[in-house]
Design a protein around this motif. Structure first.
Motif, PDB file in Angstrom:
ATOM      1  N   LEU A 176       0.838  -1.195   0.000  1.00 34.63           N
ATOM      2  CA  LEU A 176       0.000   0.000   0.000  1.00 34.63           C
ATOM      3  C   LEU A 176       0.873   1.245   0.000  1.00 34.63           C
ATOM      4  N   VAL A 177       0.592   2.135  -0.937  1.00 36.68           N
ATOM      5  CA  VAL A 177       1.280   3.420  -1.006  1.00 36.68           C
ATOM      6  C   VAL A 177       0.254   4.508  -0.729  1.00 36.68           C
ATOM      7  N   THR A 178       0.512   5.327   0.264  1.00 35.33           N
ATOM      8  CA  THR A 178      -0.371   6.439   0.601  1.00 35.33           C
ATOM      9  C   THR A 178       0.235   7.732   0.081  1.00 35.33           C
ATOM     10  N   HIS A 179      -0.554   8.483  -0.673  1.00 31.84           N
ATOM     11  CA  HIS A 179      -0.080   9.740  -1.253  1.00 31.84           C
ATOM     12  C   HIS A 179      -0.325  10.852  -0.233  1.00 31.84           C
ATOM     13  N   THR A 180       0.729  11.239   0.441  1.00 25.68           N
ATOM     14  CA  THR A 180       0.635  12.146   1.585  1.00 25.68           C
ATOM     15  C   THR A 180       0.632  13.618   1.187  1.00 25.68           C
ATOM     16  N   SER A 181       1.111  13.920  -0.001  1.00 29.40           N
ATOM     17  CA  SER A 181       1.140  15.295  -0.495  1.00 29.40           C
ATOM     18  C   SER A 181       1.282  15.268  -2.005  1.00 29.40           C
ATOM     19  N   ALA A 182       1.418  16.438  -2.605  1.00 27.41           N
ATOM     20  CA  ALA A 182       1.543  16.501  -4.063  1.00 27.41           C
ATOM     21  C   ALA A 182       2.772  15.768  -4.563  1.00 27.41           C
ATOM     22  N   THR A 183       3.797  15.656  -3.723  1.00 24.37           N
ATOM     23  CA  THR A 183       5.030  14.983  -4.144  1.00 24.37           C
ATOM     24  C   THR A 183       5.426  13.824  -3.238  1.00 24.37           C
ATOM     25  N   GLY A 184       4.773  13.712  -2.075  1.00 22.22           N
ATOM     26  CA  GLY A 184       5.214  12.723  -1.091  1.00 22.22           C
ATOM     27  C   GLY A 184       4.347  11.490  -0.993  1.00 22.22           C
ATOM     28  N   VAL A 185       4.951  10.376  -0.563  1.00 14.98           N
ATOM     29  CA  VAL A 185       4.239   9.123  -0.340  1.00 14.98           C
ATOM     30  C   VAL A 185       4.824   8.409   0.866  1.00 14.98           C
ATOM     31  N   SER A 186       4.026   7.514   1.447  1.00 14.36           N
ATOM     32  CA  SER A 186       4.518   6.567   2.439  1.00 14.36           C
ATOM     33  C   SER A 186       4.102   5.181   1.982  1.00 14.36           C
ATOM     34  N   ASP A 187       4.798   4.138   2.464  1.00 13.32           N
ATOM     35  CA  ASP A 187       4.503   2.800   1.972  1.00 13.32           C
ATOM     36  C   ASP A 187       4.577   1.765   3.083  1.00 13.32           C
ATOM     37  N   ARG A 188       3.785   0.696   2.936  1.00 10.29           N
ATOM     38  CA  ARG A 188       3.754  -0.418   3.864  1.00 10.29           C
ATOM     39  C   ARG A 188       3.118  -1.611   3.168  1.00 10.29           C
ATOM     40  N   LYS A 189       3.044  -2.725   3.858  1.00  8.67           N
ATOM     41  CA  LYS A 189       2.445  -3.918   3.267  1.00  8.67           C
ATOM     42  C   LYS A 189       1.523  -4.577   4.271  1.00  8.67           C
ATOM     43  N   VAL A 190       0.381  -5.084   3.768  1.00  5.03           N
ATOM     44  CA  VAL A 190      -0.509  -5.899   4.588  1.00  5.03           C
ATOM     45  C   VAL A 190      -0.416  -7.329   4.075  1.00  5.03           C
ATOM     46  N   SER A 191      -0.487  -8.284   4.977  1.00  5.48           N
ATOM     47  CA  SER A 191      -0.247  -9.674   4.634  1.00  5.48           C
ATOM     48  C   SER A 191      -1.519 -10.385   4.166  1.00  5.48           C
ATOM     49  N   THR A 192      -1.346 -11.323   3.273  1.00  3.73           N
ATOM     50  CA  THR A 192      -2.397 -12.264   2.881  1.00  3.73           C
ATOM     51  C   THR A 192      -1.763 -13.656   2.842  1.00  3.73           C
ATOM     52  N   PRO A 193      -2.544 -14.702   3.059  1.00  3.77           N
ATOM     53  CA  PRO A 193      -1.962 -16.049   3.082  1.00  3.77           C
ATOM     54  C   PRO A 193      -1.550 -16.569   1.709  1.00  3.77           C
ATOM     55  N   LEU A 194      -2.030 -15.930   0.636  1.00  6.43           N
ATOM     56  CA  LEU A 194      -1.721 -16.367  -0.721  1.00  6.43           C
ATOM     57  C   LEU A 194      -1.157 -15.208  -1.535  1.00  6.43           C
ATOM     58  N   ARG A 195      -0.495 -15.553  -2.616  1.00  7.92           N
ATOM     59  CA  ARG A 195       0.035 -14.536  -3.506  1.00  7.92           C
ATOM     60  C   ARG A 195      -1.100 -13.796  -4.209  1.00  7.92           C
ATOM     61  N   VAL A 196      -1.057 -12.478  -4.228  1.00 10.23           N
ATOM     62  CA  VAL A 196      -2.050 -11.634  -4.891  1.00 10.23           C
ATOM     63  C   VAL A 196      -1.537 -11.291  -6.284  1.00 10.23           C
ATOM     64  N   GLY A 197      -2.323 -11.643  -7.314  1.00 11.87           N
ATOM     65  CA  GLY A 197      -1.910 -11.389  -8.682  1.00 11.87           C
ATOM     66  C   GLY A 197      -2.760 -10.376  -9.410  1.00 11.87           C
ATOM     67  N   ALA A 198      -3.873  -9.964  -8.799  1.00 12.88           N
ATOM     68  CA  ALA A 198      -4.754  -8.952  -9.399  1.00 12.88           C
ATOM     69  C   ALA A 198      -5.468  -8.213  -8.283  1.00 12.88           C
ATOM     70  N   ILE A 199      -5.820  -6.964  -8.538  1.00  9.67           N
ATOM     71  CA  ILE A 199      -6.508  -6.137  -7.537  1.00  9.67           C
ATOM     72  C   ILE A 199      -7.624  -5.366  -8.217  1.00  9.67           C
ATOM     73  N   ALA A 200      -8.799  -5.378  -7.588  1.00  9.35           N
ATOM     74  CA  ALA A 200      -9.952  -4.626  -8.088  1.00  9.35           C
ATOM     75  C   ALA A 200     -10.181  -3.412  -7.197  1.00  9.35           C
ATOM     76  N   GLY A 201     -10.670  -2.351  -7.806  1.00  9.70           N
ATOM     77  CA  GLY A 201     -10.980  -1.143  -7.059  1.00  9.70           C
ATOM     78  C   GLY A 201     -11.933  -0.281  -7.855  1.00  9.70           C
ATOM     79  N   HIS A 202     -12.313   0.862  -7.268  1.00  9.51           N
ATOM     80  CA  HIS A 202     -13.305   1.733  -7.912  1.00  9.51           C
ATOM     81  C   HIS A 202     -13.129   3.142  -7.350  1.00  9.51           C
ATOM     82  N   PRO A 203     -13.323   4.190  -8.187  1.00  6.43           N
ATOM     83  CA  PRO A 203     -13.170   5.560  -7.685  1.00  6.43           C
ATOM     84  C   PRO A 203     -14.081   5.888  -6.513  1.00  6.43           C
ATOM     85  N   LYS A 204     -15.275   5.255  -6.462  1.00  4.79           N
ATOM     86  CA  LYS A 204     -16.200   5.523  -5.361  1.00  4.79           C
ATOM     87  C   LYS A 204     -15.951   4.627  -4.155  1.00  4.79           C
ATOM     88  N   LEU A 205     -15.048   3.682  -4.293  1.00  7.05           N
ATOM     89  CA  LEU A 205     -14.676   2.784  -3.197  1.00  7.05           C
ATOM     90  C   LEU A 205     -13.334   3.275  -2.666  1.00  7.05           C
TER      91      LEU A 205
END
Length: 435
Positions: free
Chosen positions: A258-287
Motif C-alpha cells: 500500500l502506497v499512501t499519497h501524503t502530499s503533491a510529491t510525497g508518499v509513504s509505503d507499507r504492506k498488509v499480509s495475505t496467506p496467498l500470492r495476490v496477482g490482481a486487484i480490483a478497485g473503484h473511484p467511489k470505493l
C-alpha cells in the motif's frame, strides 16, 4: 475527464442554429434537435466496444438502440480493450505488434463554464497510433490520466527496454502522448500515475523471479519524469495494481503493498499480509481506499485450484478474507467487475454463475447469485468478460460460446436480455458519460 475549455458566449437560439452548419458539426455536437443550446444534457446509456476474437475489427454497440452502429478496422487484432480516462475513447492494445490505437466513442461531455454540455455523434477511428515495445498494462487515474507500461522485449536485437507513456483525453485528441519515461531494462511491470507522480517498478539483484520487487517514485517534469527514490517496502512477485483516492495498491507474493499519497510529491509505503500470492486487484473511484485482492490457491500440480478474495482497507492497513456467496473449494474466477456505484462486486465463476457481494456501510455482505448466466463455459480463452455501465445500473457479460451479449441488472443480478452478436467476442469496454 479533463475538460476542453471553450469560452461561453450567450447567443439567441436562431443565431446558434445558424452557426451550426455542416462545416462545424463536430464542434457543435451534431444536430440542433439533439444538441441545441437549450439541450445540454443527453440521457444516454453510452456504447460498448466489442472485439471479435482473432479479427482486427472493433464493433461499436449503441446501448440506446441496442445494436451495432459501426465497425472499425484496426491494424491488428486487439489483445485487450480499455476506456480512456474521461470515458470518450476506446483504447485498443495490440501488444505483440508494439502499438495502441484509439477509437472516438462519440459520446462526451465538455465544461462550458456555466454548464456541462453533453454530445453524441458517430464513433470514429482516431488517425494516430501510439507505439512502444510490448504495451501490456494500462493503469488509470479515472477522470484525469492513464499510463501504458511497455514491458520491453529482452528477445529483440538490440534489447528493447521498458517504459511508461502517459495519455489524457486532450492528448488523444491532439494525437500525442502527455509524458514519458524509459527504464534501463525490459521488465513486466506497471506504471501508476497519481497527479504529477508516477509509481513504476524495479527488480533487486537478489530477486527470486523475473518480476519486480520494488516500486520507484518519479516526479513529472514537463513531458518527462525525474527519478525521486526507491520505496523501502519489498514486494516479491509484484503483479497487479490500482489507485483509489489517496492510495495505490499493488499485489505481492505475500500480501498487498500500500502506497499512501501524503502530499503533491510525497508518499509513504507499507504492506498488509495475505496467506496467498495476490496477482490482481480490483478497485473503484467511489470505493475510496478500499480494494479487493484476488489470489489463487492450489495449482494444476496440486489441485483443487480455487480463487480467493481479500478485502483490503488501505486507511486501516488491514486485510480480511472476502466471502463470495456460494463460493466453493474449487471455484475459479473467470471474470469480475465492480458496478458504477462502487458497492457491488460481481464475479463470474467457472460454471457460468454470477455471484455478487454488496458493500453495506463498512462491510461486505452476500448479494444475489444467478446461475447459468453463461450456460456453457469455454474450455479455453477467450473467456467471458464483464464490464460495468458507467451511467446505468447495468453489467454486460460476453458469452463467447453462444456469441451473445448478456445484459444484467447490477442491483438484482437478474438477466435483462441476451443479444445475438453473430461473432465470438474476446474483449469489451464501455464508453460514455459516467454518473
Amino acid at each position: 475527464m479533463t475538460a476542453i475549455q471553450i469560452p461561453f458566449v450567450k447567443l439567441h437560439r436562431h443565431t446558434l442554429l445558424a452557426l451550426c452548419t455542416a462545416a462545424f458539426v463536430a464542434a457543435c455536437g451534431g444536430s440542433s434537435s439533439e444538441h441545441g443550446n437549450s439541450h445540454h444534457k443527453i440521457d444516454t446509456a453510452g456504447r460498448l466496444a466489442l472485439a471479435e476474437n482473432g479479427v482486427a475489427t472493433v464493433r461499436i454497440f449503441d446501448l440506446d438502440s441496442m445494436g451495432v452502429t459501426a465497425s472499425h478496422s484496426l491494424d491488428h487484432s486487439p489483445s485487450s480493450l480499455y476506456t480512456s480516462p474521461g470515458g470518450r475513447y476506446v483504447v485498443a492494445m495490440q501488444r505483440m505488434q508494439d502499438q495502441v490505437q484509439f477509437i472516438d466513442g462519440g459520446i462526451w461531455q465538455e465544461d462550458h463554464g456555466d454548464h456541462l454540455h453533453d454530445y453524441k455523434t458517430a464513433s470514429a477511428l482516431v488517425p494516430w497510433t501510439l507505439t512502444g515495445s510490448r504495451p501490456t498494462h494500462y493503469d488509470l487515474q479515472p477522470g484525469k490520466q492513464a499510463a501504458f507500461f511497455m514491458d520491453g522485449n529482452s528477445a529483440a536485437t538490440p534489447i528493447q527496454n521498458a517504459g511508461v507513456r502517459l495519455i489524457t483525453e486532450n492528448s488523444i485528441a491532439a494525437k500525442r502522448i502527455e509524458a514519458s519515461v524509459d527504464l534501463a531494462y525490459p521488465i513486466h511491470g506497471l506504471g501508476e500515475p497519481v497527479g504529477n507522480k508516477l509509481l513504476t517498478v524495479s527488480r533487486a539483484e537478489d530477486a527470486t523471479t523475473t518480476l519486480p520487487t520494488h516500486l520507484e517514485l518519479y516526479q513529472r517534469s514537463g513531458s518527462g519524469y525525474t527519478y525521486d527514490r526507491r520505496l523501502e517496502t519489498r514486494c516479491e512477485g509484484m503483479h497487479g495494481s490500482i489507485s483509489s483516492g489517496a492510495h495505490t495498491a499493488v499485489g505481492c507474493m505475500d500480501g498487498v503493498m500500500l502506497v499512501t499519497h501524503t502530499s503533491a510529491t510525497g508518499v509513504s509505503d507499507r504492506k498488509v499480509s495475505t496467506p496467498l500470492r495476490v496477482g490482481a486487484i480490483a478497485g473503484h473511484p467511489k470505493l475510496v481506499g478500499q480494494f479487493i485482492a484476488i489470489a489463487t490457491e492450489g495449482s494444476a500440480a496440486a489441485p483443487p485450484v480455487t480463487t480467493r478474495f481479500y478485502a483490503i482497507n488501505a486507511e486501516a492497513g488491514t486485510s480480511a478474507e472476502l466471502s463470495v456467496p456460494g463460493w466453493g473449494s474449487a471455484s475459479v474466477r473467470r471474470a469480475h467487475a465492480i458496478d458504477r456505484s462502487g458497492r457491488r462486486f460481481a464475479v463470474l465463476d467457472h460454471t457460468g454463475s454470477l455471484r455478487m457481494t454488496v458493500r453495506d456501510g463498512s462491510t461486505w455482505a452476500a448479494g444475489p447469485v444467478v446461475n447459468s448466466v453463461v450456460p456453457v463455459m469455454p474450455a479455453a480463452a477467450p473467456w467471458p468478460t464483464i464490464v460495468a455501465n458507467g451511467a446505468k445500473d447495468v453489467l454486460y457479460i460476453t458469452d463467447p460460446v453462444a456469441r451473445q451479449l448478456v445484459t444484467v441488472n447490477s442491483q438484482t443480478g437478474a438477466v435483462v436480455s441476451r443479444t445475438a452478436l453473430g461473432f465470438m467476442p474476446s474483449s469489451i469496454t464501455w464508453v460514455g458519460i459516467g454518473k
